[in-house]
Write a protein that holds these residues in place. Structure first.
Motif, PDB file in Angstrom:
ATOM      1  N   VAL A 143       0.827  -1.213   0.000  1.00  0.00           N
ATOM      2  CA  VAL A 143       0.000   0.000   0.000  1.00  0.00           C
ATOM      3  C   VAL A 143       0.856   1.256   0.000  1.00  0.00           C
ATOM      4  O   VAL A 143       0.419   2.312  -0.443  1.00  0.00           O
ATOM      5  CB  VAL A 143      -0.996   0.036   1.185  1.00  0.00           C
ATOM      6  CG1 VAL A 143      -1.968  -1.137   1.109  1.00  0.00           C
ATOM      7  CG2 VAL A 143      -0.265   0.044   2.522  1.00  0.00           C
ATOM      8  N   MET A 144       2.075   1.139   0.524  1.00  0.00           N
ATOM      9  CA  MET A 144       3.008   2.258   0.369  1.00  0.00           C
ATOM     10  C   MET A 144       4.422   1.776   0.589  1.00  0.00           C
ATOM     11  O   MET A 144       4.641   0.739   1.224  1.00  0.00           O
ATOM     12  CB  MET A 144       2.677   3.424   1.313  1.00  0.00           C
ATOM     13  CG  MET A 144       3.069   3.262   2.742  1.00  0.00           C
ATOM     14  SD  MET A 144       2.876   4.874   3.622  1.00  0.00           S
ATOM     15  CE  MET A 144       3.921   5.959   2.631  1.00  0.00           C
ATOM     16  N   ASP A 145       5.395   2.483   0.043  1.00  0.00           N
ATOM     17  CA  ASP A 145       6.784   2.215   0.420  1.00  0.00           C
ATOM     18  C   ASP A 145       7.547   3.532   0.456  1.00  0.00           C
ATOM     19  O   ASP A 145       7.151   4.519  -0.161  1.00  0.00           O
ATOM     20  CB  ASP A 145       7.444   1.163  -0.470  1.00  0.00           C
ATOM     21  CG  ASP A 145       7.557   1.573  -1.911  1.00  0.00           C
ATOM     22  OD1 ASP A 145       7.243   2.715  -2.250  1.00  0.00           O
ATOM     23  OD2 ASP A 145       7.976   0.734  -2.719  1.00  0.00           O
ATOM     24  N   TYR A 146       8.601   3.530   1.219  1.00  0.00           N
ATOM     25  CA  TYR A 146       9.411   4.749   1.347  1.00  0.00           C
ATOM     26  C   TYR A 146      10.761   4.378   1.931  1.00  0.00           C
ATOM     27  O   TYR A 146      10.921   3.316   2.551  1.00  0.00           O
ATOM     28  CB  TYR A 146       8.703   5.782   2.243  1.00  0.00           C
ATOM     29  CG  TYR A 146       8.527   5.331   3.667  1.00  0.00           C
ATOM     30  CD1 TYR A 146       7.421   4.550   4.042  1.00  0.00           C
ATOM     31  CD2 TYR A 146       9.460   5.654   4.654  1.00  0.00           C
ATOM     32  CE1 TYR A 146       7.261   4.119   5.335  1.00  0.00           C
ATOM     33  CE2 TYR A 146       9.299   5.217   5.961  1.00  0.00           C
ATOM     34  CZ  TYR A 146       8.206   4.455   6.284  1.00  0.00           C
ATOM     35  OH  TYR A 146       8.048   4.001   7.570  1.00  0.00           O
ATOM     36  N   VAL A 147      11.722   5.265   1.721  1.00  0.00           N
ATOM     37  CA  VAL A 147      13.048   5.111   2.320  1.00  0.00           C
ATOM     38  C   VAL A 147      13.160   6.097   3.472  1.00  0.00           C
ATOM     39  O   VAL A 147      12.675   7.219   3.400  1.00  0.00           O
ATOM     40  CB  VAL A 147      14.148   5.380   1.267  1.00  0.00           C
ATOM     41  CG1 VAL A 147      15.532   5.402   1.926  1.00  0.00           C
ATOM     42  CG2 VAL A 147      14.096   4.320   0.170  1.00  0.00           C
ATOM     43  N   ARG A 148      13.789   5.640   4.526  1.00  0.00           N
ATOM     44  CA  ARG A 148      13.986   6.488   5.703  1.00  0.00           C
ATOM     45  C   ARG A 148      15.384   6.219   6.221  1.00  0.00           C
ATOM     46  O   ARG A 148      15.866   5.091   6.146  1.00  0.00           O
ATOM     47  CB  ARG A 148      12.940   6.058   6.744  1.00  0.00           C
ATOM     48  CG  ARG A 148      13.056   6.660   8.121  1.00  0.00           C
ATOM     49  CD  ARG A 148      12.061   5.937   9.052  1.00  0.00           C
ATOM     50  NE  ARG A 148      12.194   6.384  10.419  1.00  0.00           N
ATOM     51  CZ  ARG A 148      11.944   5.646  11.490  1.00  0.00           C
ATOM     52  NH1 ARG A 148      11.541   4.391  11.361  1.00  0.00           N
ATOM     53  NH2 ARG A 148      12.090   6.126  12.699  1.00  0.00           N
ATOM     54  N   TRP A 149      16.030   7.243   6.688  1.00  0.00           N
ATOM     55  CA  TRP A 149      17.327   6.997   7.315  1.00  0.00           C
ATOM     56  C   TRP A 149      17.403   7.664   8.668  1.00  0.00           C
ATOM     57  O   TRP A 149      16.841   8.738   8.888  1.00  0.00           O
ATOM     58  CB  TRP A 149      18.520   7.348   6.416  1.00  0.00           C
ATOM     59  CG  TRP A 149      18.587   8.726   5.837  1.00  0.00           C
ATOM     60  CD1 TRP A 149      19.426   9.734   6.207  1.00  0.00           C
ATOM     61  CD2 TRP A 149      17.836   9.238   4.720  1.00  0.00           C
ATOM     62  NE1 TRP A 149      19.227  10.834   5.412  1.00  0.00           N
ATOM     63  CE2 TRP A 149      18.270  10.566   4.496  1.00  0.00           C
ATOM     64  CE3 TRP A 149      16.843   8.707   3.886  1.00  0.00           C
ATOM     65  CZ2 TRP A 149      17.733  11.373   3.489  1.00  0.00           C
ATOM     66  CZ3 TRP A 149      16.304   9.506   2.889  1.00  0.00           C
ATOM     67  CH2 TRP A 149      16.754  10.823   2.696  1.00  0.00           C
ATOM     68  N   VAL A 150      18.055   6.954   9.573  1.00  0.00           N
ATOM     69  CA  VAL A 150      18.100   7.366  10.972  1.00  0.00           C
ATOM     70  C   VAL A 150      19.525   7.248  11.491  1.00  0.00           C
ATOM     71  O   VAL A 150      20.313   6.454  10.978  1.00  0.00           O
ATOM     72  CB  VAL A 150      17.188   6.467  11.852  1.00  0.00           C
ATOM     73  CG1 VAL A 150      15.718   6.672  11.494  1.00  0.00           C
ATOM     74  CG2 VAL A 150      17.559   5.010  11.726  1.00  0.00           C
ATOM     75  N   MET A 151      19.842   8.046  12.480  1.00  0.00           N
ATOM     76  CA  MET A 151      21.128   7.915  13.144  1.00  0.00           C
ATOM     77  C   MET A 151      20.935   7.030  14.369  1.00  0.00           C
ATOM     78  O   MET A 151      20.047   7.302  15.187  1.00  0.00           O
ATOM     79  CB  MET A 151      21.676   9.280  13.571  1.00  0.00           C
ATOM     80  CG  MET A 151      23.134   9.212  13.995  1.00  0.00           C
ATOM     81  SD  MET A 151      23.689  10.755  14.761  1.00  0.00           S
ATOM     82  CE  MET A 151      23.364  11.921  13.454  1.00  0.00           C
ATOM     83  N   VAL A 152      21.741   5.970  14.482  1.00  0.00           N
ATOM     84  CA  VAL A 152      21.559   4.965  15.528  1.00  0.00           C
ATOM     85  C   VAL A 152      22.843   4.841  16.342  1.00  0.00           C
ATOM     86  O   VAL A 152      23.953   4.882  15.787  1.00  0.00           O
ATOM     87  CB  VAL A 152      21.208   3.592  14.902  1.00  0.00           C
ATOM     88  CG1 VAL A 152      20.964   2.543  15.976  1.00  0.00           C
ATOM     89  CG2 VAL A 152      19.992   3.709  13.991  1.00  0.00           C
ATOM     90  N   ARG A 153      22.687   4.684  17.651  1.00  0.00           N
ATOM     91  CA  ARG A 153      23.836   4.482  18.540  1.00  0.00           C
ATOM     92  C   ARG A 153      24.502   3.126  18.312  1.00  0.00           C
ATOM     93  O   ARG A 153      23.829   2.152  17.987  1.00  0.00           O
ATOM     94  CB  ARG A 153      23.365   4.507  19.995  1.00  0.00           C
ATOM     95  CG  ARG A 153      23.168   5.880  20.532  1.00  0.00           C
ATOM     96  CD  ARG A 153      23.001   5.862  22.055  1.00  0.00           C
ATOM     97  NE  ARG A 153      22.224   7.051  22.395  1.00  0.00           N
ATOM     98  CZ  ARG A 153      20.891   7.092  22.485  1.00  0.00           C
ATOM     99  NH1 ARG A 153      20.182   5.984  22.316  1.00  0.00           N
ATOM    100  NH2 ARG A 153      20.276   8.208  22.753  1.00  0.00           N
ATOM    101  N   LYS A 154      25.790   3.064  18.553  1.00  0.00           N
ATOM    102  CA  LYS A 154      26.453   1.765  18.637  1.00  0.00           C
ATOM    103  C   LYS A 154      26.289   1.227  20.064  1.00  0.00           C
ATOM    104  O   LYS A 154      26.276   1.996  21.030  1.00  0.00           O
ATOM    105  CB  LYS A 154      27.947   1.908  18.317  1.00  0.00           C
ATOM    106  CG  LYS A 154      28.223   2.286  16.857  1.00  0.00           C
ATOM    107  CD  LYS A 154      29.709   2.345  16.559  1.00  0.00           C
ATOM    108  CE  LYS A 154      30.297   0.943  16.450  1.00  0.00           C
ATOM    109  NZ  LYS A 154      31.708   1.007  15.940  1.00  0.00           N
TER     110      LYS A 154
END
Lengths: 348, 348, 348
Positions: A143-154
């Motif tokens: 029904v939908m798609d998208y790209v997302r980017w996030v900053m994640v801790r190590k």
């Protein structure tokens, strides 16, 4: 206490837990029905007629009124939080988002993400993770798609940095690839019932619209909205989660509020079909009064009868402050909450 | 900024924009379903059994439980706000209101108003506009109609005053003209499940009832309620809209709260069928605790089996302060929020 | 004022109004549908998949997703308030609670209670009343029953004390008597979509689980929840009802919040089927941040395919304070809000 204690809870993934190609099947599918539809109208001043009236939707060739396009986005997004952003420092961006099929009352949504990029930051403490997320319904249709980017801790600062992979993402969704809902026609569009006379041809590229109205937001409202989408990020709910005791308002709450406010001037931008880019420029907190303005970025034709596509920048601000995005330093001004770039469908 | 800026937003109508005979077709029809029904019970302590239980409604001859009569009123009213009261200084009164058909889950409501009176005030800055509003369903049946008059600002103080037209309005809806829902019968009424034993014959004209309970109201609640009815008046949502930074609570929120509180003593006043008059005597703000009392003004018989009509004054107050409406100066006392005069149906 | 004033409102029952064997038919049946379902997900961070997705429920042998088990409890409980706890000083305990049939959207619930015990307190001012409450649906099937006892004020301190009757209540519901919903099977259970891999066999008696997350609660939220269940107790709504001006949060709001938080570690404890005991240890007020922990008290097998029963202690605390219930004095520590003992169903 002598009882045995164990750890069965989800600590979330850290940067080193993601590898390009990983597929994350997100949990807790959700059936959305008439209740969610009514709640959307309670939480936001949403008045686009196609999402308000079955008869209006039928006049546009649809069987009845679909759920707001942003309900689909919020539910699909919410499912990804436990696997993607529980340890995120920041939600950095969106790209290549497309709404591929309307969500009807009774549909069940679930989400699947694929990791398409990882890049450790130079500080060695965090990294950026890119995921492409698909929302699927009970017929396994996307029904939908998208790209997302996030900053994640190590988790472990000594974990080796992966080979950096940064996906090549389109700056704008090609309007030729936008999915028009099956049957949609604006040939018999009722501008009076829709609320405004302005059609696709009346909007000019570069035109800016001040949506005038403002809404002061409350803790109870944003928490209820965020819960409704089963988004579990602690910072939205727990005054103990951030050092200053504030609860950060889910960025999607600001998106929905601004989109609903944009009715005043864009009442005929009926359906959202593409998400080109988006930035949550500054945090939004309870007590802030959200205003919005829009800018026409582009226009395109479609194959559907009477249906044009319009590319809009939607800006939410704290207080009434239209038409300036950035300061002299090139950074977002402090009153800018959201800078969203999307495609909508509008009668010609 | 060099981009072109335009004005496509709705500034609202001003006094000189209204002429007797104008017909205003209000925008954004709204389909109301089970979600709105549940929300009504969440927002107000509504317990009248006919609106709570399908089986109870069936025991009264209806196919199932209709939406609360005030849902119809709020939705129909909300649609008129952008065309009637966006620049209103005050909502002055109601008259000749009748509920003509129940609203069932799945119905789509829209509103049409006719201007039936205009009269410029002696200060030359404002005028009074009288409109008769009809709410229609998807079958083009009128589900309710009522007259409302508001004080509206002039845009241009030099605009000439129109010839004054003040409609001749009934002080009370003639009970012989009240519309009884098709099939309604209280012949088999279950007083135990309804919650109180008091029948039409037990109430005497002049009798007053203190409804005892109070509800302290919150910002989040009244904004959610008002949005749910797609009422967009700025003063309800934006702390920047009024000089003192308060958000005025929509008068309809007070009506619904008081009506729900009146269950305690009037549990059998099941359906509202007539609106004789109403005044929002003083502003209501978050933090106020709403109490209510009622007075029996009149009684009438109907043709429906076991069904009587009762004319009630419903008074909402800030704090617990029953049975005094006006001070020695003849003005509403400061604690009086609402003075509503309506007809309800009750088992004989 | 010369008008006649009467008393038609419900003053509630006092201790001397209860006698063992009395049957109280509670008023205002309530039809619950999809709206109530959506609202539950808005009010609580509820994510148990069986209550979230029709398809997941179908994969467990049910026709579609039932309403949350606690919706049944709250609605059935709410109906009893005007007859049982309007003049209650304290809600003392629960026992012998069983969920006997799922509640489906469209069901109408009503409640009937029988007085099974009375015992005047030695102070002569109050007494304890024990009731066994049944919740029935529109087919007159019992969907749940439970025993509750409350401390109630005497109206007349000189009224004679009744012969004390204290019912002999089971400390724990015998797991052999738990009602498994017809058709339920966890033989094809999807642990990925459910959100956690831990099965019945992975939990050990004595094991404790910190559910990590916290939710800071707001006035608007708890009042909306409590109203939704048509619970009318003044202390939840009226800042004038308690000497310190606070509004006491309905204990059931804390139960639902803690149960929803327990998803994190108990995502597969899908359905509640038994209520063994419960104490609202300390009052909860707006601004409190609710956290929760659980302890595995027992385990039992069932006849249904792949379905095990697990007995859990669910503890809600103010702030993050796991694993200690009582101080050295044997009393609940001040941060403990709820101590609930229940049976849930979990895949083997």
């Amino acid at each position: 206490m002598t009882a045995q204690t164990t750890q069965k809870t989800n600590p979330g993934r850290f940067f080193e837990d993601y590898a390009v190609g990983d597929v994350l099947t997100h949990a807790v599918p959700r059936t959305v029905k008439m209740g969610e539809r009514a709640l959307y109208h309670m939480l936001y001043p949403a008045r686009h007629a196609l999402h308000s009236s079955d008869q209006f939707a039928q006049g546009c060739g649809l069987p009845f009124s679909p759920l707001d396009d942003l309900v689909a986005f919020h539910v699909v997004f919410g499912k990804t939080v436990p696997d993607v952003s529980l340890n995120a420092v920041a939600n950095l961006g969106y790209a290549e988002g497309r709404w591929l099929a309307p969500v009807w009352p009774g549909d069940t949504l679930r989400s699947v993400s694929e990791v398409i990029g990882v890049k450790q930051n130079s500080n060695g403490k965090t990294g950026v993770v890119y995921v492409r997320t698909k929302g699927l319904n009970q017929h396994d249709e996307t029904v939908m798609d998208y790209v997302r980017w996030v900053m994640v801790r190590k988790r472990d600062l000594d974990a080796p940095a992966p080979a950096p992979v940064v996906p090549d993402l389109a700056k704008v969704v090609d309007p030729a690839t936008l999915a028009i809902p099956k049957g949609l026609s604006f040939a018999e569009y009722d501008f009076t019932l829709a609320g405004e006379p302005h059609r696709w041809g009346d909007y000019q590229i570069g035109e800016q619209i001040d949506h005038v109205d403002g809404v002061t937001v409350e803790e109870a409202e944003h928490m209820m909205a965020t819960r409704l989408w089963q988004n579990t990020a602690k910072v939205h709910f727990d005054t103990g989660a951030r050092p200053d005791g504030t609860r950060l308002i889910y960025g999607g709450h600001v998106i929905s509020m601004a989109r609903a406010l944009s009715f005043n001037g864009l009442a005929n931008a009926q359906m959202i079909v593409g998400l080109n880019a988006g930035a949550h420029a500054n945090p939004c907190l309870a007590g802030d009064t959200i205003h919005a303005w829009s800018e026409v970025l582009d226009k395109a034709e479609t194959d559907a009868p009477g249906v044009g596509a319009i590319r809009l920048r939607l800006v939410a601000t704290k207080g009434h402050a239209p038409f300036v995005l950035r300061g002299e330093d090139g950074k977002y001004r402090s009153e800018v909450l959201l800078d969203l770039d999307y495609w909508a469908l509008m009668p010609l």
